[in-house]
Structure formats: C-alpha cells, structure tokens
Design a protein around this motif. Structure first.
Motif, PDB file in Angstrom:
ATOM      1  N   VAL A   1       0.867  -1.182   0.000  1.00 57.95           N
ATOM      2  CA  VAL A   1       0.000   0.000   0.000  1.00 57.95           C
ATOM      3  C   VAL A   1       0.898   1.224   0.000  1.00 57.95           C
ATOM      4  CG1 VAL A   1      -1.849   1.233   1.177  1.00 57.95           C
ATOM      5  CG2 VAL A   1      -1.733  -1.278   1.331  1.00 57.95           C
ATOM      6  N   ILE A   2       0.705   2.118  -0.978  1.00 58.31           N
ATOM      7  CA  ILE A   2       1.498   3.340  -1.071  1.00 58.31           C
ATOM      8  C   ILE A   2       0.551   4.527  -1.142  1.00 58.31           C
ATOM      9  CG2 ILE A   2       3.272   4.599  -2.344  1.00 58.31           C
ATOM     10  CD1 ILE A   2       3.009   1.171  -3.457  1.00 58.31           C
ATOM     11  N   GLU A   3       0.690   5.431  -0.199  1.00 57.05           N
ATOM     12  CA  GLU A   3      -0.161   6.626  -0.149  1.00 57.05           C
ATOM     13  C   GLU A   3       0.719   7.867  -0.243  1.00 57.05           C
ATOM     14  OE1 GLU A   3      -2.916   9.135   2.984  1.00 57.05           O
ATOM     15  OE2 GLU A   3      -2.416   7.035   3.443  1.00 57.05           O
ATOM     16  N   VAL A   4       0.429   8.716  -1.218  1.00 55.20           N
ATOM     17  CA  VAL A   4       1.139   9.987  -1.345  1.00 55.20           C
ATOM     18  C   VAL A   4       0.402  11.013  -0.490  1.00 55.20           C
ATOM     19  CG1 VAL A   4       1.943  11.785  -2.915  1.00 55.20           C
ATOM     20  CG2 VAL A   4       1.911   9.390  -3.671  1.00 55.20           C
ATOM     21  N   LYS A   5       0.991  11.384   0.633  1.00 56.61           N
ATOM     22  CA  LYS A   5       0.346  12.306   1.569  1.00 56.61           C
ATOM     23  C   LYS A   5       0.325  13.729   1.032  1.00 56.61           C
ATOM     24  CE  LYS A   5      -0.649  11.215   5.278  1.00 56.61           C
ATOM     25  NZ  LYS A   5      -1.897  10.655   5.848  1.00 56.61           N
ATOM     26  N   SER A   6       1.396  14.115   0.352  1.00 52.86           N
ATOM     27  CA  SER A   6       1.482  15.461  -0.214  1.00 52.86           C
ATOM     28  C   SER A   6       2.427  15.436  -1.409  1.00 52.86           C
ATOM     29  CB  SER A   6       2.012  16.456   0.826  1.00 52.86           C
ATOM     30  OG  SER A   6       2.254  17.722   0.225  1.00 52.86           O
ATOM     31  N   ARG A   7       2.095  16.225  -2.429  1.00 54.92           N
ATOM     32  CA  ARG A   7       2.964  16.328  -3.602  1.00 54.92           C
ATOM     33  C   ARG A   7       3.869  17.557  -3.528  1.00 54.92           C
ATOM     34  NH1 ARG A   7       0.978  12.941  -7.898  1.00 54.92           N
ATOM     35  NH2 ARG A   7      -0.796  11.760  -7.093  1.00 54.92           N
ATOM     36  N   ILE A   8       3.743  18.329  -2.461  1.00 51.51           N
ATOM     37  CA  ILE A   8       4.575  19.511  -2.295  1.00 51.51           C
ATOM     38  C   ILE A   8       6.001  19.079  -1.939  1.00 51.51           C
ATOM     39  CG2 ILE A   8       4.893  21.674  -1.029  1.00 51.51           C
ATOM     40  CD1 ILE A   8       2.398  21.569  -2.806  1.00 51.51           C
ATOM     41  N   ASN A   9       6.964  19.561  -2.712  1.00 55.24           N
ATOM     42  CA  ASN A   9       8.377  19.266  -2.466  1.00 55.24           C
ATOM     43  C   ASN A   9       8.676  17.771  -2.408  1.00 55.24           C
ATOM     44  OD1 ASN A   9       9.003  22.028  -2.307  1.00 55.24           O
ATOM     45  ND2 ASN A   9       8.555  22.089  -0.110  1.00 55.24           N
ATOM     46  N   LEU A  10       8.001  17.001  -3.269  1.00 54.40           N
ATOM     47  CA  LEU A  10       8.272  15.563  -3.311  1.00 54.40           C
ATOM     48  C   LEU A  10       9.739  15.271  -3.616  1.00 54.40           C
ATOM     49  CD1 LEU A  10       5.346  13.716  -5.132  1.00 54.40           C
ATOM     50  CD2 LEU A  10       6.409  13.060  -2.994  1.00 54.40           C
ATOM     51  N   GLY A  11      10.348  16.122  -4.438  1.00 53.23           N
ATOM     52  CA  GLY A  11      11.723  15.883  -4.845  1.00 53.23           C
ATOM     53  C   GLY A  11      12.755  16.142  -3.775  1.00 53.23           C
ATOM     54  N   ASN A  12      12.312  16.571  -2.580  1.00 53.34           N
ATOM     55  CA  ASN A  12      13.311  16.852  -1.543  1.00 53.34           C
ATOM     56  C   ASN A  12      13.974  15.588  -1.012  1.00 53.34           C
ATOM     57  OD1 ASN A  12      11.432  15.736   0.233  1.00 53.34           O
ATOM     58  ND2 ASN A  12      10.938  17.672   1.247  1.00 53.34           N
ATOM     59  N   VAL A  13      13.547  14.428  -1.491  1.00 52.14           N
ATOM     60  CA  VAL A  13      14.207  13.176  -1.091  1.00 52.14           C
ATOM     61  C   VAL A  13      15.675  13.164  -1.509  1.00 52.14           C
ATOM     62  CG1 VAL A  13      12.122  11.763  -1.045  1.00 52.14           C
ATOM     63  CG2 VAL A  13      13.364  12.048  -3.201  1.00 52.14           C
TER      64      VAL A  13
END
Length: 247
Positions: A76-88
């Motif tokens: 199960v994968i849930e994206v909580k927010s798409r803001i600043n996703l690339g900060n990984v």
C-alpha cells in the motif's frame, strides 16, 4: 497455527510525503485514503465491489474507501502530499545513481531510497513468467522445470527528474517489476546498449505496473533480460519490486 490476519509490515522509504506498508494474510482490510495497491501474492486479489473482479498477481490499481476482501500479500502506497516531493534527493538515506553505480552514471538525475524486505514467495518461475516453447523445453531437459524456488521480496522507490534516461542495462540477478507512484514514465526495450535501437515503449501512468521483462534460466535462479531502461516523461517517483532467489 495460522498466521495472524492483516499483519502490517512497516516500509520506510525515508520520504515524509509517502506512506508505505505491506500487509500479509489480508482479510476485509479497509483502505480509506487514496492509495496505490500492488498485489504481491500469487493469487488474484479481491475488493468488496460488485461484480467482483480479481486484481492479478504483480498488478496494481488505485483505490479508496474500499476493503480488500482477500489477498496473501499487498503493498500500500499513499502519497500524503505532492509539495516538495523531490526533496528526497537531500536526504542522507537516499543515494544518487552515481554514488550507487560509479562514474559511468555521472550526471544521471536519478536517486534511490532505502530498500526494505517485506516477505518471501515460493513459486515456479517458468510458469509465473509465462515461458513456453524452447525455453520451457530447455528447463525440462535439466530436470528442474517443476522445481519451485523461494524468492525474497525487496522494495524501494526511485526519483528521477523530467526527461531522464535512467541507464540502459540488461543484467539483474533477480526478477524485477516497477509500479508508477507519481508522474508519467515508461519502461523501454532496446536491441543493444544504444538509445537509437529503441523498439518498445511501455507507458506507465500513476498506479500502473508493467509486465515482467525477463525469462528464468536453468534452475530459476538466473535471468535473461533484454536491454532496457526506465525513462521519465515528467518528474517521477516509482517503486521497484525485486524478487531475489534465496540461497
């Protein structure tokens, strides 16, 4: 003694924006938030819908406000927010492709999360991969075609920026498939290790998983892949599932 129902296995991809977990021995398990569900088991997965349609092994979909009636193992994968996703890419727990694979990948805008083990599967790889004809006959000639192999399941996620060639390769010591989490990308096949020999594009939108590319060889512990790569049409996050033969 039977395994406990709905056993949750935490999966930490070191991203504050993405919540992920596996669930084994699934029965009437409610998914409330919009989530990508990947069937990691060997049998179809069923939701509480009418008419019921099974989600095949190694396939995925996006659901919310529905229960999974039965399944052996799911992600199960849930994206909580798409803001600043690339900060990984700033995380110490993530690694760049160059750091992982050396100078040959210098300049490739590709990063990998921590990898997590979520369980094991035992199955006949020749049957699961749909191998027939000469491949099947070669396996039968070794006397090993009916042998089942146990594989350890490992998962991680990748991040790539828009229009990234994520390196053409054809060597893996495991079975792999990929599930799109955000953005649009594609798995590509090539005649050799050059971009000009592209011959197939498999487009991946969010929540989609592609067919496995490889064939099993010998006793099901070695694999033959075409030249292939992942290509990102947009900034992308996708999950890699690897099935590693257990010694």
């Amino acid at each position: 003694m039977t395994d406990a129902l709905n056993k949750v296995i935490p999966v930490d991809f070191a991203s504050e924006n993405i919540v992920a977990y596996a669930v084994s021995n699934v029965q009437d398990f409610l998914i409330t938030q919009r989530s990508i569900i990947v069937n990691m088991g060997l049998e179809p997965l069923f939701f509480n819908e009418q008419p019921q349609r099974g989600l095949a092994p190694r396939k995925s979909t996006i659901i919310q406000n529905r229960s999974i009636v039965s399944a052996s193992l799911i992600m199960v994968i849930e994206v909580k927010s798409r803001i600043n996703l690339g900060n990984v890419i700033l995380s110490e727990e993530w690694a760049s492709a160059e750091k992982l694979f050396g100078a040959a990948l210098h300049g490739v805008p590709l990063w990998k999360s921590p990898q997590v083990k979520i369980g094991e599967l035992t199955f006949n790889p020749f049957a699961a991969l749909g191998q027939n004809g000469q491949d099947q006959q070669k396996a039968q000639n070794t006397g090993r075609h009916g042998t089942k192999v146990t594989y350890q399941i490992k998962v991680n996620i990748w991040f790539a920026t828009e229009c990234a060639n994520c390196v053409i390769h054809n060597q893996h010591n495991f079975i792999e498939f990929h599930t799109q989490i955000t953005g649009t990308g594609r798995m590509q096949k090539f005649a050799d290790e050059t971009i000009e020999t592209l011959y197939e594009d498999v487009i991946l939108g969010e929540g989609q998983t592609h067919e496995i590319f490889c064939n099993a060889l010998e006793d099901g512990r070695k694999f033959e892949y075409p030249w292939h790569q992942y290509y990102s049409d947009t900034d992308c996050i996708w999950m890699a599932t690897e099935l590693h033969p257990v010694p």
